[in-house]
Design a protein around this motif. Structure first.
Motif, PDB file in Angstrom:
ATOM      1  N   MET A   1      63.834  85.750  18.479  1.00 24.21           N
ATOM      2  CA  MET A   1      63.077  84.843  19.339  1.00 24.21           C
ATOM      3  C   MET A   1      64.042  83.984  20.154  1.00 24.21           C
ATOM      4  SD  MET A   1      60.431  81.797  18.278  1.00 24.21           S
ATOM      5  CE  MET A   1      59.612  80.873  19.588  1.00 24.21           C
ATOM      6  N   GLU A   2      63.733  83.804  21.422  1.00 26.07           N
ATOM      7  CA  GLU A   2      64.533  82.935  22.272  1.00 26.07           C
ATOM      8  C   GLU A   2      64.165  81.481  21.974  1.00 26.07           C
ATOM      9  OE1 GLU A   2      67.039  81.281  24.322  1.00 26.07           O
ATOM     10  OE2 GLU A   2      67.063  83.464  24.663  1.00 26.07           O
ATOM     11  N   LEU A   3      65.161  80.695  21.529  1.00 26.70           N
ATOM     12  CA  LEU A   3      64.887  79.318  21.143  1.00 26.70           C
ATOM     13  C   LEU A   3      64.908  78.364  22.338  1.00 26.70           C
ATOM     14  CD1 LEU A   3      66.816  79.093  17.756  1.00 26.70           C
ATOM     15  CD2 LEU A   3      64.419  79.656  18.178  1.00 26.70           C
ATOM     16  N   LYS A   4      65.668  78.702  23.358  1.00 23.93           N
ATOM     17  CA  LYS A   4      65.661  77.870  24.559  1.00 23.93           C
ATOM     18  C   LYS A   4      64.262  77.942  25.188  1.00 23.93           C
ATOM     19  CE  LYS A   4      68.154  77.011  28.878  1.00 23.93           C
ATOM     20  NZ  LYS A   4      66.945  76.870  29.716  1.00 23.93           N
ATOM     21  N   ASP A   5      63.687  76.799  25.424  1.00 19.79           N
ATOM     22  CA  ASP A   5      62.345  76.664  25.998  1.00 19.79           C
ATOM     23  C   ASP A   5      61.222  77.023  25.026  1.00 19.79           C
ATOM     24  OD1 ASP A   5      63.403  75.826  28.464  1.00 19.79           O
ATOM     25  OD2 ASP A   5      63.661  77.905  29.109  1.00 19.79           O
ATOM     26  N   ALA A   6      61.565  77.288  23.744  1.00 17.71           N
ATOM     27  CA  ALA A   6      60.519  77.422  22.728  1.00 17.71           C
ATOM     28  C   ALA A   6      59.872  76.056  22.506  1.00 17.71           C
ATOM     29  CB  ALA A   6      61.109  77.949  21.424  1.00 17.71           C
ATOM     30  N   VAL A   7      58.689  76.075  21.925  1.00 16.92           N
ATOM     31  CA  VAL A   7      57.997  74.827  21.567  1.00 16.92           C
ATOM     32  C   VAL A   7      57.783  74.860  20.060  1.00 16.92           C
ATOM     33  CG1 VAL A   7      55.982  73.375  21.921  1.00 16.92           C
ATOM     34  CG2 VAL A   7      56.866  74.761  23.811  1.00 16.92           C
ATOM     35  N   ALA A   8      58.557  74.046  19.357  1.00 19.30           N
ATOM     36  CA  ALA A   8      58.630  74.131  17.899  1.00 19.30           C
ATOM     37  C   ALA A   8      57.904  72.974  17.232  1.00 19.30           C
ATOM     38  CB  ALA A   8      60.091  74.137  17.450  1.00 19.30           C
ATOM     39  N   VAL A   9      57.222  73.286  16.136  1.00 16.12           N
ATOM     40  CA  VAL A   9      56.657  72.283  15.232  1.00 16.12           C
ATOM     41  C   VAL A   9      57.416  72.392  13.921  1.00 16.12           C
ATOM     42  CG1 VAL A   9      54.614  71.527  13.959  1.00 16.12           C
ATOM     43  CG2 VAL A   9      54.387  72.386  16.303  1.00 16.12           C
ATOM     44  N   VAL A  10      58.090  71.320  13.534  1.00 21.08           N
ATOM     45  CA  VAL A  10      58.889  71.307  12.302  1.00 21.08           C
ATOM     46  C   VAL A  10      58.251  70.328  11.338  1.00 21.08           C
ATOM     47  CG1 VAL A  10      61.163  70.940  11.282  1.00 21.08           C
ATOM     48  CG2 VAL A  10      60.975  71.788  13.638  1.00 21.08           C
ATOM     49  N   THR A  11      57.771  70.806  10.194  1.00 20.37           N
ATOM     50  CA  THR A  11      57.174  69.905   9.213  1.00 20.37           C
ATOM     51  C   THR A  11      58.269  69.265   8.354  1.00 20.37           C
ATOM     52  OG1 THR A  11      56.852  71.583   7.467  1.00 20.37           O
ATOM     53  CG2 THR A  11      55.111  71.365   9.139  1.00 20.37           C
ATOM     54  N   GLY A  12      58.005  68.059   7.893  1.00 21.04           N
ATOM     55  CA  GLY A  12      59.008  67.335   7.114  1.00 21.04           C
ATOM     56  C   GLY A  12      60.260  67.060   7.921  1.00 21.04           C
ATOM     57  N   ALA A  13      60.067  66.676   9.195  1.00 16.94           N
ATOM     58  CA  ALA A  13      61.203  66.560  10.111  1.00 16.94           C
ATOM     59  C   ALA A  13      61.848  65.186  10.113  1.00 16.94           C
ATOM     60  CB  ALA A  13      60.752  66.908  11.529  1.00 16.94           C
ATOM     61  N   ASN A  14      61.404  64.300   9.254  1.00 16.36           N
ATOM     62  CA  ASN A  14      61.946  62.937   9.269  1.00 16.36           C
ATOM     63  C   ASN A  14      63.184  62.770   8.415  1.00 16.36           C
ATOM     64  OD1 ASN A  14      60.212  63.418   7.058  1.00 16.36           O
ATOM     65  ND2 ASN A  14      59.926  61.220   6.718  1.00 16.36           N
ATOM     66  N   ARG A  15      63.560  63.773   7.619  1.00 15.88           N
ATOM     67  CA  ARG A  15      64.760  63.643   6.797  1.00 15.88           C
ATOM     68  C   ARG A  15      65.212  65.020   6.321  1.00 15.88           C
ATOM     69  NH1 ARG A  15      62.783  61.357   0.890  1.00 15.88           N
ATOM     70  NH2 ARG A  15      61.086  62.850   0.548  1.00 15.88           N
ATOM     71  N   GLY A  16      66.376  65.046   5.685  1.00 19.63           N
ATOM     72  CA  GLY A  16      66.881  66.264   5.056  1.00 19.63           C
ATOM     73  C   GLY A  16      67.033  67.435   6.005  1.00 19.63           C
ATOM     74  N   LEU A  25      67.172  72.377  17.013  1.00 22.86           N
ATOM     75  CA  LEU A  25      66.269  73.050  17.945  1.00 22.86           C
ATOM     76  C   LEU A  25      66.272  72.343  19.295  1.00 22.86           C
ATOM     77  CD1 LEU A  25      63.330  73.931  15.551  1.00 22.86           C
ATOM     78  CD2 LEU A  25      64.470  75.558  17.081  1.00 22.86           C
ATOM     79  N   ALA A  26      66.227  71.013  19.261  1.00 22.48           N
ATOM     80  CA  ALA A  26      66.278  70.255  20.511  1.00 22.48           C
ATOM     81  C   ALA A  26      67.588  70.505  21.247  1.00 22.48           C
ATOM     82  CB  ALA A  26      66.095  68.771  20.223  1.00 22.48           C
ATOM     83  N   GLU A  27      68.696  70.570  20.509  1.00 19.45           N
ATOM     84  CA  GLU A  27      69.995  70.839  21.116  1.00 19.45           C
ATOM     85  C   GLU A  27      70.039  72.224  21.756  1.00 19.45           C
ATOM     86  OE1 GLU A  27      72.695  70.321  17.903  1.00 19.45           O
ATOM     87  OE2 GLU A  27      72.520  68.136  17.875  1.00 19.45           O
ATOM     88  N   ARG A  28      69.275  73.159  21.210  1.00 20.15           N
ATOM     89  CA  ARG A  28      69.256  74.522  21.747  1.00 20.15           C
ATOM     90  C   ARG A  28      68.243  74.680  22.881  1.00 20.15           C
ATOM     91  NH1 ARG A  28      70.755  78.911  17.154  1.00 20.15           N
ATOM     92  NH2 ARG A  28      71.994  77.582  15.768  1.00 20.15           N
ATOM     93  N   GLY A  29      67.615  73.599  23.291  1.00 20.31           N
ATOM     94  CA  GLY A  29      66.745  73.645  24.454  1.00 20.31           C
ATOM     95  C   GLY A  29      65.271  73.784  24.166  1.00 20.31           C
ATOM     96  N   ALA A  30      64.860  73.629  22.913  1.00 19.75           N
ATOM     97  CA  ALA A  30      63.450  73.713  22.569  1.00 19.75           C
ATOM     98  C   ALA A  30      62.779  72.349  22.725  1.00 19.75           C
ATOM     99  CB  ALA A  30      63.280  74.199  21.131  1.00 19.75           C
ATOM    100  N   LYS A  31      61.499  72.378  23.017  1.00 18.50           N
ATOM    101  CA  LYS A  31      60.674  71.188  22.857  1.00 18.50           C
ATOM    102  C   LYS A  31      60.289  71.111  21.392  1.00 18.50           C
ATOM    103  CE  LYS A  31      56.153  69.212  24.067  1.00 18.50           C
ATOM    104  NZ  LYS A  31      54.904  69.371  24.879  1.00 18.50           N
ATOM    105  N   VAL A  32      60.417  69.936  20.781  1.00 15.78           N
ATOM    106  CA  VAL A  32      60.234  69.826  19.330  1.00 15.78           C
ATOM    107  C   VAL A  32      59.188  68.770  19.002  1.00 15.78           C
ATOM    108  CG1 VAL A  32      61.331  69.328  17.120  1.00 15.78           C
ATOM    109  CG2 VAL A  32      62.616  70.542  18.902  1.00 15.78           C
ATOM    110  N   TYR A  33      58.172  69.194  18.263  1.00 15.20           N
ATOM    111  CA  TYR A  33      57.258  68.271  17.601  1.00 15.20           C
ATOM    112  C   TYR A  33      57.799  68.036  16.188  1.00 15.20           C
ATOM    113  CZ  TYR A  33      53.735  69.233  21.214  1.00 15.20           C
ATOM    114  OH  TYR A  33      53.047  69.353  22.403  1.00 15.20           O
ATOM    115  N   ALA A  34      58.230  66.821  15.914  1.00 15.63           N
ATOM    116  CA  ALA A  34      58.798  66.474  14.613  1.00 15.63           C
ATOM    117  C   ALA A  34      57.678  65.929  13.744  1.00 15.63           C
ATOM    118  CB  ALA A  34      59.910  65.448  14.768  1.00 15.63           C
ATOM    119  N   ALA A  35      57.161  66.764  12.850  1.00 18.14           N
ATOM    120  CA  ALA A  35      55.971  66.428  12.081  1.00 18.14           C
ATOM    121  C   ALA A  35      56.345  65.756  10.762  1.00 18.14           C
ATOM    122  CB  ALA A  35      55.145  67.687  11.809  1.00 18.14           C
TER     123      ALA A  35
END
Length: 228
Positions: A1-16, A25-35
């Motif tokens: 999967m191409e991660l640049k311009d992907a739209v990612a939802v990451v659960t438990g994204a506040n730590r660890g 993911l954000a550094e690789r160019g994705a839009k990130v929903y940090a859940a």
């Protein structure tokens, strides 16, 4: 999967590990929903905080409505209570299964139609070496992760015709709060684990084995990741 311009939802994204996955993911160019259950605890720049509580079906449905442009789901959130299966507290055993198995499955069920509608994408499930190795002292966690491994293989086959790839990340001890009692020399840097996971996801790998111990145990099982 191409991660640049992907739209990612990451659960438990506040730590660890989740925080590292969201940041990379954000550094690789994705839009990130940090859940997270408490989205106000998300302090990463450049991401969109998203309320999602694995134990609250309404919040899962609402998250899928909010992140309607998602093409990638990372099921990272989980707990470890250190509960044995026979002598341990029954409510703790149920909590492990609800959070580590039913929770990710519910989120996957909610987001699969979203990802399909956005022309396909991927799911990354964060599992464990304890999917295969089952010490009595953490029997509840091991049972939930073993179930998560089975679920991952099953949904990989189920979602493939809908244009959704499924990758499993297996890892032993990481330097996170969950493994705080483990000696430092036995733990892997979660930033490294996140990088390996995303590299594998980008390459379309079915499994990512993040450390030597995990690779050794997996090799002992034999067979392909999704052997019929």
């Amino acid at each position: 999967m191409e991660l640049k311009d992907a739209v990612a939802v990451v659960t438990g994204a506040n730590r660890g590990l989740g925080r590292h996955l969201a940041a990379q993911l954000a550094e690789r160019g994705a839009k990130v929903y940090a859940a997270a259950r408490r989205p106000e605890s998300v302090d990463l720049p450049g991401v969109v905080p998203l309320h999602l509580d694995l134990d609250d079906p309404r919040s899962v449905r609402e998250a899928a409505r909010t992140a309607a442009d998602a093409t990638l789901l990372v099921n990272n959130a989980g707990i470890m209570t250190g509960t044995p299966l026979v002598a341990g507290d029954w409510d703790a055993v149920r909590l492990e299964m609800e959070t580590n198995f039913f929770g990710p499955l519910a989120v996957t069920r909610a987001f699969a139609p979203v990802i399909e509608a956005n022309r396909g994408g991927a799911v990354l499930n964060v599992l464990s070496i304890l999917s295969w190795f089952h010490p009595a002292g953490v029997g509840a966690y091991a049972a939930a992760k073993a179930a998560g491994w089975a679920m991952t293989d099953a949904i990989r086959e189920e979602l493939a015709p809908r244009g959704i790839e499924v990758t499993a990340l297996h890892v032993a001890y990481m330097d996170t709060d969950m493994a705080a009692r483990v000696p430092a020399g036995q733990k892997t840097d979660p930033a490294l684990v996140a990088a390996l996971a995303l590299d594998g996801l980008a390459a379309g790998a079915q499994e990512v084995l993040a450390d030597d111990l995990t690779r050794s145990v997996r090799q002992g099982l034999g067979g392909a990741p999704s052997a019929p």
